[in-house]
Write a protein that holds these residues in place. Structure first.
Motif, PDB file in Angstrom:
ATOM      1  N   GLN A   1      -1.227  -0.657 -37.590  1.00 46.95           N
ATOM      2  CA  GLN A   1      -1.716  -1.697 -38.459  1.00 46.95           C
ATOM      3  C   GLN A   1      -2.655  -2.589 -37.664  1.00 46.95           C
ATOM      4  N   TYR A   2      -3.787  -2.895 -38.248  1.00 47.18           N
ATOM      5  CA  TYR A   2      -4.788  -3.734 -37.625  1.00 47.18           C
ATOM      6  C   TYR A   2      -4.366  -5.197 -37.705  1.00 47.18           C
ATOM      7  N   VAL A   3      -4.478  -5.927 -36.585  1.00 49.34           N
ATOM      8  CA  VAL A   3      -4.161  -7.346 -36.537  1.00 49.34           C
ATOM      9  C   VAL A   3      -5.378  -8.085 -36.001  1.00 49.34           C
ATOM     10  N   GLN A   4      -5.847  -9.091 -36.736  1.00 48.33           N
ATOM     11  CA  GLN A   4      -6.979  -9.905 -36.299  1.00 48.33           C
ATOM     12  C   GLN A   4      -6.516 -10.855 -35.198  1.00 48.33           C
ATOM     13  N   THR A   5      -7.190 -10.845 -34.065  1.00 50.40           N
ATOM     14  CA  THR A   5      -6.865 -11.786 -32.983  1.00 50.40           C
ATOM     15  C   THR A   5      -8.049 -12.717 -32.772  1.00 50.40           C
ATOM     16  N   ASN A   6      -7.754 -13.950 -32.460  1.00 46.75           N
ATOM     17  CA  ASN A   6      -8.776 -14.945 -32.186  1.00 46.75           C
ATOM     18  C   ASN A   6      -8.620 -15.428 -30.746  1.00 46.75           C
ATOM     19  N   LYS A  38     -10.762 -13.814 -21.384  1.00 41.63           N
ATOM     20  CA  LYS A  38      -9.444 -13.816 -22.024  1.00 41.63           C
ATOM     21  C   LYS A  38      -9.469 -12.734 -23.091  1.00 41.63           C
ATOM     22  N   THR A  39      -8.414 -11.910 -23.095  1.00 41.98           N
ATOM     23  CA  THR A  39      -8.306 -10.830 -24.067  1.00 41.98           C
ATOM     24  C   THR A  39      -6.943 -10.915 -24.746  1.00 41.98           C
ATOM     25  N   ASN A  40      -6.936 -10.890 -26.058  1.00 40.55           N
ATOM     26  CA  ASN A  40      -5.706 -10.879 -26.850  1.00 40.55           C
ATOM     27  C   ASN A  40      -5.521  -9.481 -27.438  1.00 40.55           C
ATOM     28  N   SER A  41      -4.308  -8.973 -27.364  1.00 46.14           N
ATOM     29  CA  SER A  41      -4.019  -7.680 -27.977  1.00 46.14           C
ATOM     30  C   SER A  41      -2.550  -7.632 -28.380  1.00 46.14           C
ATOM     31  N   PHE A  42      -2.191  -6.618 -29.133  1.00 39.22           N
ATOM     32  CA  PHE A  42      -0.812  -6.418 -29.566  1.00 39.22           C
ATOM     33  C   PHE A  42      -0.397  -4.998 -29.221  1.00 39.22           C
ATOM     34  N   LEU A  43       0.852  -4.852 -28.782  1.00 38.02           N
ATOM     35  CA  LEU A  43       1.445  -3.544 -28.558  1.00 38.02           C
ATOM     36  C   LEU A  43       2.866  -3.584 -29.115  1.00 38.02           C
ATOM     37  N   ASN A  44       3.156  -2.720 -30.057  1.00 36.76           N
ATOM     38  CA  ASN A  44       4.472  -2.704 -30.720  1.00 36.76           C
ATOM     39  C   ASN A  44       4.846  -4.091 -31.255  1.00 36.76           C
ATOM     40  N   ASN A  45       3.870  -4.748 -31.882  1.00 41.75           N
ATOM     41  CA  ASN A  45       4.037  -6.074 -32.474  1.00 41.75           C
ATOM     42  C   ASN A  45       4.341  -7.167 -31.455  1.00 41.75           C
ATOM     43  N   ILE A  46       4.068  -6.911 -30.175  1.00 38.43           N
ATOM     44  CA  ILE A  46       4.237  -7.912 -29.130  1.00 38.43           C
ATOM     45  C   ILE A  46       2.849  -8.338 -28.653  1.00 38.43           C
ATOM     46  N   GLU A  47       2.619  -9.645 -28.669  1.00 40.68           N
ATOM     47  CA  GLU A  47       1.309 -10.152 -28.264  1.00 40.68           C
ATOM     48  C   GLU A  47       1.169 -10.097 -26.740  1.00 40.68           C
ATOM     49  N   ASN A  87       5.855  -9.340 -22.323  1.00 42.82           N
ATOM     50  CA  ASN A  87       7.250  -9.204 -21.921  1.00 42.82           C
ATOM     51  C   ASN A  87       7.427  -8.328 -20.681  1.00 42.82           C
ATOM     52  N   THR A  88       6.362  -7.682 -20.175  1.00 45.15           N
ATOM     53  CA  THR A  88       6.509  -6.785 -19.028  1.00 45.15           C
ATOM     54  C   THR A  88       5.619  -7.134 -17.846  1.00 45.15           C
TER      55      THR A  88
END
Length: 173
Positions: A1-6, A38-47, A87-88
């Motif tokens: 699912q695509y998530v818009q990040t700002n 600065k880069t924002n991303s999501f992996l398995n719904n974790i920012e 988280n890692t």
């Protein structure tokens, strides 16, 4: 699912200066490169938020002898810091330094022989437990045919590059 990040951004600056010293027929040069992003991303719904800061300073001298031999000596210092909110992953610092000797000899029949000897020094960090230093010797035989070149290249002739090259710009999962 695509998530818009700002909030992503990237800024960099580069300055390079070269000037001849005519009395001794020598060119000196120096440079600066800096970057912040600065880069924002999501992996398995974790920012995951990655902040990167890097700085590179360089200095060099170049001299040509009778249009036959071109000699260069360059020194570079590089520092990078990456901090990641996830988280890692947490934070990593890099410090690399290198001293390079390069030459090119211009031969008859549009041939040239190039070689470089580079010493690299990498400081230990939270990913690597000890400092590392190694020499790289590279060579190239080149023949020009108008706009085209044919090259025979030998890299790491001394077989000393047994280190992981630690040059990075961002951590992104």
């Amino acid at each position: 699912q695509y998530v818009q990040t700002n909030g992503n951004y990237n800024m960099n600056s580069n300055l390079y200066i070269s000037t001849p010293i005519k009395k001794i027929d020598l060119n000196i040069n120096g440079g600066f490169y800096g970057q912040i992003n600065k880069t924002n991303s999501f992996l398995n719904n974790i920012e995951n938020i990655s902040h990167n800061k890097s700085l590179n300073l360089s200095f060099g001298v170049q001299k040509t002898f009778d249009s036959i031999i071109d000699l260069n000596i360059d020194y570079d210092v590089k520092f990078s810091n990456i901090s990641v909110k996830s988280n890692t992953l947490t934070e990593s610092n890099q410090f690399n330094s290198s001293l390079t000797f390069r030459n090119e000899i211009f031969l008859p029949w549009k041939l040239s022989l190039e070689s470089s000897m580079e010493w690299n020094y990498l400081l230990k960090n939270n990913s690597y437990s000890e400092n590392s230093s190694f020499w790289l010797l590279n060579a190239k035989l080149k023949r020009s045919f108008g706009k085209w070149n044919v090259e025979l290249i030998a890299n790491d002739i001394l077989n000393q590059n047994k280190s992981v090259w630690r040059n990075f710009y961002q951590i992104q999962l």
